[in-house]
Design a protein around this motif. Structure first.
Motif, PDB file in Angstrom:
ATOM      1  N   GLU A   1       0.832  -1.057  -0.072  1.00 51.57           N
ATOM      2  CA  GLU A   1       0.000   0.049   0.185  1.00 51.57           C
ATOM      3  C   GLU A   1       0.789   1.101   0.141  1.00 51.57           C
ATOM      4  N   SER A   2       0.617   2.208  -1.032  1.00 46.30           N
ATOM      5  CA  SER A   2       1.539   3.258  -1.217  1.00 46.30           C
ATOM      6  C   SER A   2       0.852   4.400  -0.742  1.00 46.30           C
ATOM      7  N   ILE A   3       1.529   5.519  -0.446  1.00 45.23           N
ATOM      8  CA  ILE A   3       1.088   7.054  -0.309  1.00 45.23           C
ATOM      9  C   ILE A   3       0.808   7.626  -1.498  1.00 45.23           C
ATOM     10  N   TYR A   4       2.134   7.626  -2.436  1.00 44.53           N
ATOM     11  CA  TYR A   4       1.949   8.210  -3.953  1.00 44.53           C
ATOM     12  C   TYR A   4       1.886   6.976  -4.940  1.00 44.53           C
ATOM     13  N   ASP A   5       0.805   7.102  -5.752  1.00 40.82           N
ATOM     14  CA  ASP A   5       0.940   6.060  -6.831  1.00 40.82           C
ATOM     15  C   ASP A   5       1.799   6.898  -7.983  1.00 40.82           C
ATOM     16  N   LEU A   6       2.187   5.948  -8.894  1.00 41.62           N
ATOM     17  CA  LEU A   6       2.948   6.589  -9.938  1.00 41.62           C
ATOM     18  C   LEU A   6       3.003   7.962 -10.593  1.00 41.62           C
ATOM     19  N   PRO A   7       1.719   7.827 -11.300  1.00 36.92           N
ATOM     20  CA  PRO A   7       1.267   9.226 -11.811  1.00 36.92           C
ATOM     21  C   PRO A   7       1.450  10.459 -10.739  1.00 36.92           C
ATOM     22  N   LYS A   8       0.704  10.217  -9.446  1.00 39.28           N
ATOM     23  CA  LYS A   8       1.119  11.280  -8.646  1.00 39.28           C
ATOM     24  C   LYS A   8       2.360  11.820  -8.292  1.00 39.28           C
ATOM     25  N   ALA A   9       3.374  10.879  -8.302  1.00 35.37           N
ATOM     26  CA  ALA A   9       4.551  10.975  -7.842  1.00 35.37           C
ATOM     27  C   ALA A   9       5.486  11.615  -8.927  1.00 35.37           C
ATOM     28  N   ILE A  10       4.981  11.204 -10.454  1.00 36.75           N
ATOM     29  CA  ILE A  10       5.660  12.015 -11.290  1.00 36.75           C
ATOM     30  C   ILE A  10       5.212  13.311 -11.687  1.00 36.75           C
ATOM     31  N   GLU A  11       3.855  13.563 -11.092  1.00 34.98           N
ATOM     32  CA  GLU A  11       3.486  15.149 -11.204  1.00 34.98           C
ATOM     33  C   GLU A  11       4.082  15.535 -10.178  1.00 34.98           C
ATOM     34  N   LEU A  12       4.454  15.326  -9.058  1.00 35.00           N
ATOM     35  CA  LEU A  12       5.210  15.773  -7.915  1.00 35.00           C
ATOM     36  C   LEU A  12       6.687  16.301  -8.442  1.00 35.00           C
ATOM     37  N   ALA A  13       7.311  15.205  -9.199  1.00 30.67           N
ATOM     38  CA  ALA A  13       8.618  15.478  -9.493  1.00 30.67           C
ATOM     39  C   ALA A  13       8.639  16.693 -10.890  1.00 30.67           C
ATOM     40  N   LYS A  14       7.449  16.666 -11.407  1.00 33.77           N
ATOM     41  CA  LYS A  14       7.592  17.547 -12.587  1.00 33.77           C
ATOM     42  C   LYS A  14       7.326  18.960 -12.024  1.00 33.77           C
ATOM     43  N   SER A  15       6.637  18.988 -11.076  1.00 31.75           N
ATOM     44  CA  SER A  15       6.203  20.308 -10.352  1.00 31.75           C
ATOM     45  C   SER A  15       7.618  20.937  -9.767  1.00 31.75           C
TER      46      SER A  15
END
Length: 155
Positions: free
Chosen positions: A39-53
């Motif tokens: 069980e994760s806190i960030y899924d991959l799409p959300k994490a990538i959006e964070l990285a891009k931001s």
């Protein structure tokens, strides 16, 4: 049974960069099978959006063990995971490489350098580490054995 939480790993790394508004380029290299387990806190799409931001370019190194007994994913599921991972890293401006690609590190460094990483305030520092520990340990034991044998044979 272990876990694979690539989204949490990407988010954690993205958040660990200092002040993301200082104009510096940031890169991260993520090696994964992208087979989420646990069980994760960030899924991959959300994490990538964070990285891009936070202006982080993500490079990926993908691995899928289609012969491993622990592998819970079929070939088609693994292909889907690889495609998801590829789209994610490419959306940041990065590239995806197979773990078997022996040129991946050189290509990543070339890509970073071509984007001007050495211009301005920052510079690229590359650290390579050889895995010589087993040889050093073996050499230590051989030298120790010679010293002990020499000491015993003198008595």
């Amino acid at each position: 049974e272990g876990s694979s939480l690539v989204g949490d790993g990407v988010a954690s790394c993205a958040l660990s960069f200092p002040d993301h508004d200082d104009g510096r380029a940031r890169w991260m290299i993520v090696a994964t099978d992208n087979e989420p387990q646990g069980e994760s806190i960030y899924d991959l799409p959300k994490a990538i959006e964070l990285a891009k931001s936070r202006n982080v370019t993500v490079f990926g190194i993908y691995y899928h063990d289609s012969f491993g007994s622990w592998d819970a994913y079929s070939e088609s599921e693994a292909k889907q995971q690889e495609d998801e991972f590829r789209k994610a890293v490419e959306s940041t401006g990065g590239k995806l490489f197979e773990v078997s690609d022996s040129n991946s590190v050189d290509e990543i460094l070339d890509d970073i350098n071509s984007r001007g990483a050495t211009q301005g305030k920052g510079r690229v520092i590359t650290t390579e580490r050889d895995a010589n520990q087993p040889y050093i340990a073996a050499l230590f034991f051989v030298v120790s054995a010679i010293i002990i044998f020499a000491g015993v044979s003198r008595q």
